[in-house]
Design a protein around this motif. Structure first.
Motif, PDB file in Angstrom:
ATOM      1  N   UNK A  90      29.295  39.666  34.655  1.00 24.17           N
ATOM      2  CA  UNK A  90      30.254  40.166  33.338  1.00 24.17           C
ATOM      3  C   UNK A  90      30.684  41.499  33.848  1.00 24.17           C
ATOM      4  N   UNK A  91      29.932  42.483  34.572  1.00 24.95           N
ATOM      5  CA  UNK A  91      30.477  43.565  35.009  1.00 24.95           C
ATOM      6  C   UNK A  91      31.412  43.660  36.049  1.00 24.95           C
ATOM      7  N   UNK A  92      31.246  42.456  37.116  1.00 23.90           N
ATOM      8  CA  UNK A  92      32.230  42.432  38.024  1.00 23.90           C
ATOM      9  C   UNK A  92      33.612  41.732  37.555  1.00 23.90           C
ATOM     10  N   UNK A  93      33.671  40.935  36.448  1.00 22.28           N
ATOM     11  CA  UNK A  93      34.718  40.297  35.669  1.00 22.28           C
ATOM     12  C   UNK A  93      35.523  41.558  35.068  1.00 22.28           C
ATOM     13  N   UNK A  94      34.733  42.532  34.548  1.00 20.20           N
ATOM     14  CA  UNK A  94      35.380  43.637  33.745  1.00 20.20           C
ATOM     15  C   UNK A  94      36.088  44.690  34.705  1.00 20.20           C
ATOM     16  N   UNK A  95      35.331  44.566  35.869  1.00 19.34           N
ATOM     17  CA  UNK A  95      35.670  45.559  37.023  1.00 19.34           C
ATOM     18  C   UNK A  95      37.105  44.946  37.738  1.00 19.34           C
ATOM     19  N   UNK A  96      37.248  43.657  37.954  1.00 19.75           N
ATOM     20  CA  UNK A  96      38.435  43.113  38.251  1.00 19.75           C
ATOM     21  C   UNK A  96      39.430  43.111  37.221  1.00 19.75           C
ATOM     22  N   UNK A  97      39.099  42.976  36.215  1.00 20.24           N
ATOM     23  CA  UNK A  97      39.951  43.133  35.044  1.00 20.24           C
ATOM     24  C   UNK A  97      40.838  44.575  34.963  1.00 20.24           C
ATOM     25  N   UNK A  98      39.856  45.426  34.994  1.00 22.73           N
ATOM     26  CA  UNK A  98      40.265  46.875  35.165  1.00 22.73           C
ATOM     27  C   UNK A  98      41.347  47.157  36.366  1.00 22.73           C
ATOM     28  N   UNK A  99      40.814  46.566  37.681  1.00 20.37           N
ATOM     29  CA  UNK A  99      41.749  46.705  38.515  1.00 20.37           C
ATOM     30  C   UNK A  99      43.157  46.334  38.618  1.00 20.37           C
ATOM     31  N   UNK A 100      42.899  44.832  38.059  1.00 22.97           N
ATOM     32  CA  UNK A 100      44.381  44.406  37.706  1.00 22.97           C
ATOM     33  C   UNK A 100      45.408  45.173  36.791  1.00 22.97           C
ATOM     34  N   UNK A 101      44.585  45.598  35.855  1.00 20.04           N
ATOM     35  CA  UNK A 101      45.377  46.433  34.800  1.00 20.04           C
ATOM     36  C   UNK A 101      46.173  47.604  35.569  1.00 20.04           C
ATOM     37  N   UNK A 102      45.126  48.294  36.332  1.00 21.04           N
ATOM     38  CA  UNK A 102      45.740  49.422  37.187  1.00 21.04           C
ATOM     39  C   UNK A 102      46.716  49.038  38.062  1.00 21.04           C
ATOM     40  N   UNK A 103      46.756  48.003  38.660  1.00 20.42           N
ATOM     41  CA  UNK A 103      47.740  47.738  39.759  1.00 20.42           C
ATOM     42  C   UNK A 103      49.064  47.148  38.678  1.00 20.42           C
ATOM     43  N   UNK A 104      48.920  46.648  37.701  1.00 22.53           N
ATOM     44  CA  UNK A 104      50.171  46.415  36.772  1.00 22.53           C
ATOM     45  C   UNK A 104      50.866  47.671  36.443  1.00 22.53           C
TER      46      UNK A 104
END
Length: 157
Positions: free
Chosen positions: A11-25
């Motif tokens: 779950x923590x890895x998913x949240x980190x990926x999601x955060x990185x995707x938002x940062x890229x956007x």
């Protein structure tokens, strides 16, 4: 205490990926907005505001599509007929006599004419002949002496 060999939970890895995707956007949006330029055009009616916008589209966005051009054609035809009808109404209002009897027929024809709303339909040749005949009659310069007393688009004369 698990500091040496611990791993992040799924779950923590998913949240980190999601955060990185938002940062890229957000970064992409920021770059796009830096290139965007907004302009506020102010002015009275028929002062050229929409003309500026149209010119910017032609210069910076590779012009108009075929559909957009068809719609503009319809607008141009409508403006042409509206101006001709306005001129005819003014000639009649100020009781100015036309010189050629054919021009009277042209005036009746244009006064009753309606434009086909289909953007792909071209203006009939006899409409152009009628408007040209009316415009070239000696009554037009006389009616233009009263130009401040009736509305005629700036682009008409």
């Amino acid at each position: 205490m698990g500091a040496c060999g611990s791993t992040e939970s799924g779950e923590a890895q998913e949240q980190k990926k999601h955060s990185q995707m938002i940062d890229r956007k957000l970064e992409e949006d920021s770059r796009r907005l830096r290139r965007e330029c907004k302009i506020l055009l102010l002015g009275s009616g028929e002062s050229g505001k929409s003309t500026i916008v149209k010119q910017m589209k032609i210069i910076h966005q590779n012009g108009y599509s075929k559909d957009e051009l068809s719609l503009y054609r319809l607008t141009i035809y409508k403006n042409l007929i509206d101006c001709a009808k306005s001129l005819i109404a003014a000639i009649r209002q100020f009781e100015i006599e036309v010189q050629d009897p054919t021009v009277r027929e042209y005036m009746d024809y244009i006064a009753d004419y309606t434009i086909d709303p289909d953007p792909s339909t071209e203006l009939e040749a006899n409409v152009a002949d009628a408007i040209t005949g009316i415009w070239n009659d000696a009554a037009v310069p006389k009616v233009m002496e009263h130009q401040s007393e009736f509305y005629l688009m700036d682009s008409a004369p």
